[in-house]
Motif scaffolding. Structure first.
Motif, PDB file in Angstrom:
ATOM      1  N   GLU A   1       0.831  -1.202   0.000  1.00 34.97           N
ATOM      2  CA  GLU A   1       0.000   0.000   0.000  1.00 34.97           C
ATOM      3  C   GLU A   1       0.867   1.255   0.000  1.00 34.97           C
ATOM      4  O   GLU A   1       0.580   2.230  -0.707  1.00 34.97           O
ATOM      5  CB  GLU A   1      -0.918  -0.005   1.228  1.00 34.97           C
ATOM      6  CG  GLU A   1      -1.937   1.134   1.261  1.00 34.97           C
ATOM      7  CD  GLU A   1      -1.375   2.434   1.828  1.00 34.97           C
ATOM      8  OE1 GLU A   1      -1.843   3.515   1.400  1.00 34.97           O
ATOM      9  OE2 GLU A   1      -0.448   2.369   2.670  1.00 34.97           O
TER      10      GLU A   1
ATOM     11  N   THR B   1       2.387   1.847  -3.509  1.00 39.06           N
ATOM     12  CA  THR B   1       1.366   2.375  -4.426  1.00 39.06           C
ATOM     13  C   THR B   1       1.073   3.841  -4.146  1.00 39.06           C
ATOM     14  O   THR B   1       0.998   4.682  -5.057  1.00 39.06           O
ATOM     15  CB  THR B   1       0.073   1.550  -4.307  1.00 39.06           C
ATOM     16  OG1 THR B   1       0.347   0.195  -4.679  1.00 39.06           O
ATOM     17  CG2 THR B   1      -1.014   2.102  -5.209  1.00 39.06           C
ATOM     18  N   ARG B   2       0.934   4.191  -2.873  1.00 37.50           N
ATOM     19  CA  ARG B   2       0.601   5.565  -2.491  1.00 37.50           C
ATOM     20  C   ARG B   2       1.722   6.532  -2.873  1.00 37.50           C
ATOM     21  O   ARG B   2       1.465   7.630  -3.380  1.00 37.50           O
ATOM     22  CB  ARG B   2       0.326   5.613  -0.984  1.00 37.50           C
ATOM     23  CG  ARG B   2      -0.002   6.977  -0.432  1.00 37.50           C
ATOM     24  CD  ARG B   2      -0.736   6.881   0.886  1.00 37.50           C
ATOM     25  NE  ARG B   2      -0.141   5.937   1.808  1.00 37.50           N
ATOM     26  CZ  ARG B   2       0.816   6.234   2.684  1.00 37.50           C
ATOM     27  NH1 ARG B   2       1.278   7.465   2.758  1.00 37.50           N
ATOM     28  NH2 ARG B   2       1.285   5.300   3.506  1.00 37.50           N
TER      29      ARG B   2
ATOM     30  N   GLU C   1       4.030   6.128  -5.239  1.00 38.89           N
ATOM     31  CA  GLU C   1       4.148   6.232  -6.697  1.00 38.89           C
ATOM     32  C   GLU C   1       3.048   7.122  -7.271  1.00 38.89           C
ATOM     33  O   GLU C   1       3.285   7.910  -8.194  1.00 38.89           O
ATOM     34  CB  GLU C   1       4.112   4.840  -7.321  1.00 38.89           C
ATOM     35  CG  GLU C   1       5.364   4.043  -7.038  1.00 38.89           C
ATOM     36  CD  GLU C   1       5.443   2.717  -7.760  1.00 38.89           C
ATOM     37  OE1 GLU C   1       6.558   2.187  -7.908  1.00 38.89           O
ATOM     38  OE2 GLU C   1       4.382   2.204  -8.182  1.00 38.89           O
ATOM     39  N   GLN C   2       1.856   7.014  -6.730  1.00 34.44           N
ATOM     40  CA  GLN C   2       0.766   7.879  -7.184  1.00 34.44           C
ATOM     41  C   GLN C   2       1.026   9.329  -6.823  1.00 34.44           C
ATOM     42  O   GLN C   2       0.702  10.242  -7.597  1.00 34.44           O
ATOM     43  CB  GLN C   2      -0.558   7.406  -6.579  1.00 34.44           C
ATOM     44  CG  GLN C   2      -1.055   6.080  -7.143  1.00 34.44           C
ATOM     45  CD  GLN C   2      -2.302   5.575  -6.439  1.00 34.44           C
ATOM     46  OE1 GLN C   2      -2.660   6.049  -5.356  1.00 34.44           O
ATOM     47  NE2 GLN C   2      -2.965   4.593  -7.032  1.00 34.44           N
ATOM     48  N   ALA C   3       1.638   9.562  -5.682  1.00 35.95           N
ATOM     49  CA  ALA C   3       1.886  10.929  -5.237  1.00 35.95           C
ATOM     50  C   ALA C   3       2.970  11.620  -6.059  1.00 35.95           C
ATOM     51  O   ALA C   3       2.889  12.832  -6.311  1.00 35.95           O
ATOM     52  CB  ALA C   3       2.283  10.928  -3.763  1.00 35.95           C
ATOM     53  N   HIS C   4       3.996  10.871  -6.485  1.00 37.15           N
ATOM     54  CA  HIS C   4       5.171  11.509  -7.083  1.00 37.15           C
ATOM     55  C   HIS C   4       5.427  11.124  -8.541  1.00 37.15           C
ATOM     56  O   HIS C   4       6.300  11.712  -9.184  1.00 37.15           O
ATOM     57  CB  HIS C   4       6.403  11.221  -6.228  1.00 37.15           C
ATOM     58  CG  HIS C   4       6.231  11.660  -4.807  1.00 37.15           C
ATOM     59  ND1 HIS C   4       6.071  12.993  -4.461  1.00 37.15           N
ATOM     60  CD2 HIS C   4       6.139  10.953  -3.647  1.00 37.15           C
ATOM     61  CE1 HIS C   4       5.915  13.088  -3.153  1.00 37.15           C
ATOM     62  NE2 HIS C   4       5.943  11.868  -2.636  1.00 37.15           N
ATOM     63  N   GLY C   5       4.718  10.146  -9.053  1.00 35.43           N
ATOM     64  CA  GLY C   5       4.818   9.821 -10.460  1.00 35.43           C
ATOM     65  C   GLY C   5       6.120   9.179 -10.892  1.00 35.43           C
ATOM     66  O   GLY C   5       6.472   9.200 -12.079  1.00 35.43           O
TER      67      GLY C   5
END
Length: 246
Positions: free
Chosen positions: A93, A96-97, A99-103
């Protein structure tokens, strides 16, 4: 800087080992960037390890946001035992969080170990740590949750502070814990220096030796598409095991 790629590391506040070992392994043209995580108490001590891990997790978003400002091509959480506190689902988790936040790819030291062992075709390991029994057993359970067979495990004796340890002690620990049924040896933790011990351990044990430090550099380079090999860090980074290319 970093004309082939930039690697960002989230490092425990008292850790003196990550920067020099990563500098020892990094190829030309790849730049290294570091941000300290937040933890309280006596860093490197056995006492309070889980509490420090939880503090690091609680502040990780803000620390990663600071590191992201340098525009790294991959972010590495350079602390293995934090993954043991998170557990399998919690670690997934978090990745995933972030990677979504920073691309950009976000990897952990422990996740890098899993990837490295899979790359080497290893399923049975001897597992060695500088931790106390509680953290060591957390790590063993985490390895087993990911399908690895831990055929032997052991703890470095007489540790006062992990950050005061040496490659010579890491070498002795590896010799102590290795088992004939283990396909490889895993030295957990990025605080205990391991890079200078690994080539010697592989030569003397006749099998791959992976540490958290070598695994996270290998995995970070893989994520940014840099395929150089290194003189240090064992077969994972030299690309040669038992006289054959891997």
């Amino acid at each position: 800087m970093g004309w082939r790629g930039r690697i960002g590391f989230l490092v425990p506040p008292g850790n003196p080992t990550v920067e020099p070992e990563m500098a020892q392994l990094v190829p030309k043209g790849v730049s290294l960037h570091f941000t300290r995580m937040v933890a309280h108490g006596t860093t490197g001590a056995h006492a309070g390890q889980d509490e420090r891990n939880r503090t690091q997790i609680a502040h990780l978003a803000e620390n990663a946001a600071l590191l992201a400002m340098v525009k790294p091509d991959v972010i590495v959480m350079a602390h293995t035992a934090t993954s043991y506190t998170l557990g399998k689902e919690g670690e997934a988790e978090l990745v995933t969080r972030m990677e979504q936040a920073h691309g950009v790819p976000f990897i952990t030291a422990f996740g890098s170990v899993l990837a490295a062992l899979a790359h080497l075709g290893v399923t049975r390991i001897a597992y060695a740590t500088p931790y106390n029994e509680q953290t060591t057993l957390q790590g063993k359970a985490h390895l087993q949750a990911h399908g690895l067979d831990v055929v032997a495990h052991g703890i470095l004796p007489n540790v006062v502070n992990i950050y005061d340890e040496t490659p010579e002690r890491a070498y002795a620990l590896g010799r102590q814990v290795d088992h004939p049924d283990a396909q490889a040896l895993f030295l957990s933790g990025v605080g205990m220096p391991t890079v200078d011990a690994i080539n010697l351990l592989e030569r003397d044990l006749g099998k791959p030796v992976v540490s958290s430090a070598t695994a996270m550099m290998w995995n970070a380079l893989r994520k940014i598409g840099v395929r150089d090999t290194a003189a240090d860090g064992g077969s994972l980074l030299t690309g040669v095991a038992g006289g054959r290319r891997i």
